[in-house]
Design a protein around this motif. Structure first.
Motif, PDB file in Angstrom:
ATOM      1  N   UNK A  49      23.283  71.326 -41.866  1.00  0.00           N
ATOM      2  CA  UNK A  49      23.121  71.493 -43.507  1.00  0.00           C
ATOM      3  C   UNK A  49      24.730  71.716 -43.429  1.00  0.00           C
ATOM      4  N   UNK A  50      25.529  72.204 -43.082  1.00  0.00           N
ATOM      5  CA  UNK A  50      27.445  72.299 -42.856  1.00  0.00           C
ATOM      6  C   UNK A  50      27.820  70.784 -43.561  1.00  0.00           C
ATOM      7  N   UNK A  51      27.317  69.840 -42.128  1.00  0.00           N
ATOM      8  CA  UNK A  51      27.955  68.433 -42.439  1.00  0.00           C
ATOM      9  C   UNK A  51      27.533  68.277 -44.250  1.00  0.00           C
ATOM     10  N   UNK A  52      26.302  68.035 -44.745  1.00  0.00           N
ATOM     11  CA  UNK A  52      25.361  67.785 -45.703  1.00  0.00           C
ATOM     12  C   UNK A  52      26.151  68.272 -47.297  1.00  0.00           C
ATOM     13  N   UNK A  53      26.485  69.316 -47.125  1.00  0.00           N
ATOM     14  CA  UNK A  53      27.196  70.979 -47.492  1.00  0.00           C
ATOM     15  C   UNK A  53      28.702  70.261 -47.493  1.00  0.00           C
ATOM     16  N   UNK A  64      34.786  64.409 -60.926  1.00  0.00           N
ATOM     17  CA  UNK A  64      33.703  66.406 -60.826  1.00  0.00           C
ATOM     18  C   UNK A  64      33.048  65.517 -62.186  1.00  0.00           C
ATOM     19  N   UNK A  65      32.583  64.904 -62.961  1.00  0.00           N
ATOM     20  CA  UNK A  65      32.432  64.975 -64.456  1.00  0.00           C
ATOM     21  C   UNK A  65      30.654  64.532 -63.436  1.00  0.00           C
ATOM     22  N   UNK A  66      30.514  64.649 -62.579  1.00  0.00           N
ATOM     23  CA  UNK A  66      28.779  64.927 -61.794  1.00  0.00           C
ATOM     24  C   UNK A  66      28.375  66.175 -61.641  1.00  0.00           C
ATOM     25  N   UNK A  67      29.136  67.058 -61.585  1.00  0.00           N
ATOM     26  CA  UNK A  67      29.030  68.686 -61.295  1.00  0.00           C
ATOM     27  C   UNK A  67      28.000  69.056 -62.682  1.00  0.00           C
ATOM     28  N   UNK A  68      28.416  68.836 -63.305  1.00  0.00           N
ATOM     29  CA  UNK A  68      27.082  69.784 -63.784  1.00  0.00           C
ATOM     30  C   UNK A  68      24.872  68.855 -64.451  1.00  0.00           C
ATOM     31  N   UNK A  69      25.653  67.898 -63.619  1.00  0.00           N
ATOM     32  CA  UNK A  69      24.183  67.640 -63.212  1.00  0.00           C
ATOM     33  C   UNK A  69      23.543  67.616 -61.608  1.00  0.00           C
ATOM     34  N   UNK A  70      24.895  67.628 -61.094  1.00  0.00           N
ATOM     35  CA  UNK A  70      24.149  68.472 -59.648  1.00  0.00           C
ATOM     36  C   UNK A  70      24.261  69.763 -59.708  1.00  0.00           C
ATOM     37  N   UNK A  71      25.235  70.679 -60.089  1.00  0.00           N
ATOM     38  CA  UNK A  71      24.757  72.296 -60.548  1.00  0.00           C
ATOM     39  C   UNK A  71      22.960  71.981 -61.484  1.00  0.00           C
ATOM     40  N   UNK A  72      22.180  71.285 -62.036  1.00  0.00           N
ATOM     41  CA  UNK A  72      21.059  71.218 -62.865  1.00  0.00           C
ATOM     42  C   UNK A  72      19.930  71.372 -61.600  1.00  0.00           C
ATOM     43  N   UNK A  73      20.266  70.434 -60.574  1.00  0.00           N
ATOM     44  CA  UNK A  73      19.774  70.209 -59.854  1.00  0.00           C
ATOM     45  C   UNK A  73      19.419  70.759 -58.205  1.00  0.00           C
ATOM     46  N   UNK A  74      20.614  71.228 -58.178  1.00  0.00           N
ATOM     47  CA  UNK A  74      20.751  72.611 -57.260  1.00  0.00           C
ATOM     48  C   UNK A  74      20.110  73.858 -57.557  1.00  0.00           C
ATOM     49  N   UNK A  75      20.939  74.535 -58.124  1.00  0.00           N
ATOM     50  CA  UNK A  75      20.646  75.575 -59.626  1.00  0.00           C
ATOM     51  C   UNK A  75      18.888  75.675 -58.939  1.00  0.00           C
ATOM     52  N   UNK A  87      29.137  80.039 -53.146  1.00  0.00           N
ATOM     53  CA  UNK A  87      28.991  79.055 -53.891  1.00  0.00           C
ATOM     54  C   UNK A  87      30.106  79.371 -55.161  1.00  0.00           C
ATOM     55  N   UNK A  88      29.982  80.065 -55.237  1.00  0.00           N
ATOM     56  CA  UNK A  88      30.636  80.657 -56.733  1.00  0.00           C
ATOM     57  C   UNK A  88      32.655  80.067 -56.965  1.00  0.00           C
ATOM     58  N   UNK A  89      32.604  79.627 -56.100  1.00  0.00           N
ATOM     59  CA  UNK A  89      34.201  79.466 -55.585  1.00  0.00           C
ATOM     60  C   UNK A  89      34.127  78.080 -55.539  1.00  0.00           C
ATOM     61  N   UNK A  90      33.130  77.500 -55.062  1.00  0.00           N
ATOM     62  CA  UNK A  90      33.090  76.010 -54.902  1.00  0.00           C
ATOM     63  C   UNK A  90      33.186  75.347 -56.813  1.00  0.00           C
ATOM     64  N   UNK A  91      33.984  74.047 -56.142  1.00  0.00           N
ATOM     65  CA  UNK A  91      33.785  73.080 -57.744  1.00  0.00           C
ATOM     66  C   UNK A  91      32.538  73.111 -58.173  1.00  0.00           C
ATOM     67  N   UNK A  92      31.635  73.255 -57.834  1.00  0.00           N
ATOM     68  CA  UNK A  92      30.193  73.198 -58.124  1.00  0.00           C
ATOM     69  C   UNK A  92      30.395  74.372 -59.512  1.00  0.00           C
ATOM     70  N   UNK A  93      30.827  75.414 -59.196  1.00  0.00           N
ATOM     71  CA  UNK A  93      29.735  76.635 -59.964  1.00  0.00           C
ATOM     72  C   UNK A  93      31.212  76.816 -60.668  1.00  0.00           C
ATOM     73  N   UNK A  94      32.684  76.208 -60.441  1.00  0.00           N
ATOM     74  CA  UNK A  94      34.315  76.353 -60.750  1.00  0.00           C
ATOM     75  C   UNK A  94      34.318  75.977 -62.780  1.00  0.00           C
TER      76      UNK A  94
END
Length: 101
Positions: A49-53, A64-75, A87-94
């Motif tokens: 899990x750590x390695x994958x994250x 970074x242009x993929x963040x929105x798509x990944x966000x919709x997938x992961x949330x 996770x709030x401080x990561x690029x995923x939720x910035x």
């Protein structure tokens, strides 16, 4: 009858007791080994899990242009509030409001 068949009853009882003690010791060793396997599996799972994250975060930093798509997938899969907070401080939720809550 041969002497082998004329084993005294006491000797047989002692053999049974010795075998029962050995059985008990072996059961304990099996339980300990099963626990070690369970611990090893849990550690491996955590490392995966750590390695994958880490890989996911590196990929998002690189694109970074993929963040929105990944966000919709992961949330929908991030359900624990402590995980969301972490996770709030990561690029995923910035630069995202309270969408993850």
């Amino acid at each position: 009858m041969s002497e082998k068949l004329e084993v005294p009853r006491l000797e047989l009882s002692q053999r049974i007791e010795t075998l029962r003690q050995r059985e008990s010791q072996l059961r304990l060793r099996v339980a300990q080994t099963q626990q070690k396997l369970k611990d090893t599996d849990r550690k491996l799972s955590a490392q995966q899990k750590i390695a994958l994250g880490a890989a996911l975060l590196r990929a998002l930093e690189a694109k970074p242009q993929t963040c929105e798509q990944m966000r919709r997938f992961l949330i929908p899969h991030i359900t624990r509030q402590t995980d969301i907070d972490a996770l709030k401080s990561t690029i995923l939720f910035r630069d995202v409001g309270n969408e993850a809550e």
